[in-house]
Design an enzyme around this catalytic site. Structure first.
Site, PDB file in Angstrom:
ATOM      1  N   ASP A  36      -2.071   0.674   8.097  1.00 55.18           N
ATOM      2  CA  ASP A  36      -0.697   1.408   7.989  1.00 55.18           C
ATOM      3  C   ASP A  36      -0.254   0.896   8.627  1.00 55.18           C
ATOM      4  O   ASP A  36       0.577   1.975   9.020  1.00 55.18           O
ATOM      5  CB  ASP A  36      -1.493   2.852   8.129  1.00 55.18           C
TER       6      ASP A  36
ATOM      7  N   ASN B 155       0.993  -1.494   0.148  1.00 54.78           N
ATOM      8  CA  ASN B 155       0.199  -0.564  -0.384  1.00 54.78           C
ATOM      9  C   ASN B 155       0.895   0.944  -0.355  1.00 54.78           C
ATOM     10  O   ASN B 155       2.371   1.322  -0.012  1.00 54.78           O
ATOM     11  CB  ASN B 155      -0.992  -0.313   0.909  1.00 54.78           C
TER      12      ASN B 155
ATOM     13  N   SER C 243       4.649   6.679   2.008  1.00 53.60           N
ATOM     14  CA  SER C 243       5.484   5.630   3.230  1.00 53.60           C
ATOM     15  C   SER C 243       4.688   4.548   1.957  1.00 53.60           C
ATOM     16  O   SER C 243       3.558   4.657   2.031  1.00 53.60           O
ATOM     17  CB  SER C 243       5.448   5.112   3.774  1.00 53.60           C
TER      18      SER C 243
ATOM     19  N   HIS D 283       0.787   5.221   1.361  1.00 51.23           N
ATOM     20  CA  HIS D 283      -0.006   6.262   2.212  1.00 51.23           C
ATOM     21  C   HIS D 283       0.802   7.373   2.644  1.00 51.23           C
ATOM     22  O   HIS D 283       1.942   7.649   2.659  1.00 51.23           O
ATOM     23  CB  HIS D 283       0.923   5.324   3.671  1.00 51.23           C
TER      24      HIS D 283
END
Ligand code: GAR
Length: 195
Positions: free
Chosen positions: A148, A110, A139, A112
């Site tokens: 996260d 992912n 990130s 973020h």
């Protein structure tokens, strides 16, 4: 060289998705896009992906009400049908259940918009400005069951300047996201291929 079959999950604009698709036009890039899927049928990024000749799918989360896992089972069926080997979440704004995260553990990353572990969740840029931080950033991380919280693969930093607003900082970070994500996805693929 083996290329992992890549699915990109989006919810909206899809500018990070575009950066990944662009990187993957290089035949030596270690991921090959096979699907762009969205939980929002009207996501602008779906049109962009289709124009680039990539298969698209939409699985509307609203049709499943509060039943997150049924939504995810439908999404998972589309991912498996496409032969997905790695998932990149790119502005995918649904929290995933432990069932889905476990299904794709070690195979899902992912992006973020903060320097994790700072500012998990939403309104990351506003929170960085309010805290008086000198730097913001983004990130790319492995997805784990905590939102996260997975291990960080790579980060990029930008200065926070006097007079910055949430929008001006978001725009400065987004430029870095588009450079960071293709690089971090390649690192993730290489790690999987080396295992
Ligand atoms: C990006 O800034 C991404 O980092 C963020 O949403 C934006 C999506 O833009 N993701 C999150 O906030 C995830 N929690 P895009 O659709 O143009 O890539």
């Amino acid at each position: 060289m083996k290329r992992l079959k890549l699915a990109i999950l989006i919810s909206g604009r899809g500018s990070n998705m575009e950066a990944l698709l662009e990187a993957a036009t290089d035949p030596s890039y270690p991921a090959e896009p096979v699907l762009v899927a969205s939980n929002r049928p009207d996501a602008k990024g779906l049109e962009t992906a289709a124009s680039a000749g990539i298969a698209t799918a939409s699985v509307d989360h609203k049709l499943y009400g509060k039943d997150r896992e049924s939504f995810e089972r439908a999404l998972n069926a589309a991912l498996e049908k496409a032969g997905t080997e790695i998932i990149a979440l790119a502005g995918f704004m649904r929290v995933l259940t432990p069932w889905f995260v476990t299904r794709w553990e070690g195979r899902m990353i992912n992006i973020h918009p903060s320097l994790l572990p700072k500012y998990k969740g939403l309104h990351t840029h506003q929170r960085a400005i309010e805290a008086g931080d000198a730097e913001g950033g983004c990130s790319v991380h492995w997805v784990s069951t905590g939102v996260d919280e997975g291990k960080v693969i790579a980060q990029a930093r930008v200065p926070i300047l006097p007079g910055d607003t949430e929008d001006s900082l978001a725009a400065r970070v987004l430029v870095e996201e588009h450079k960071l994500y293709p690089r971090a996805l390649a690192m993730a693929c290489e790690q999987i291929l080396a295992d």
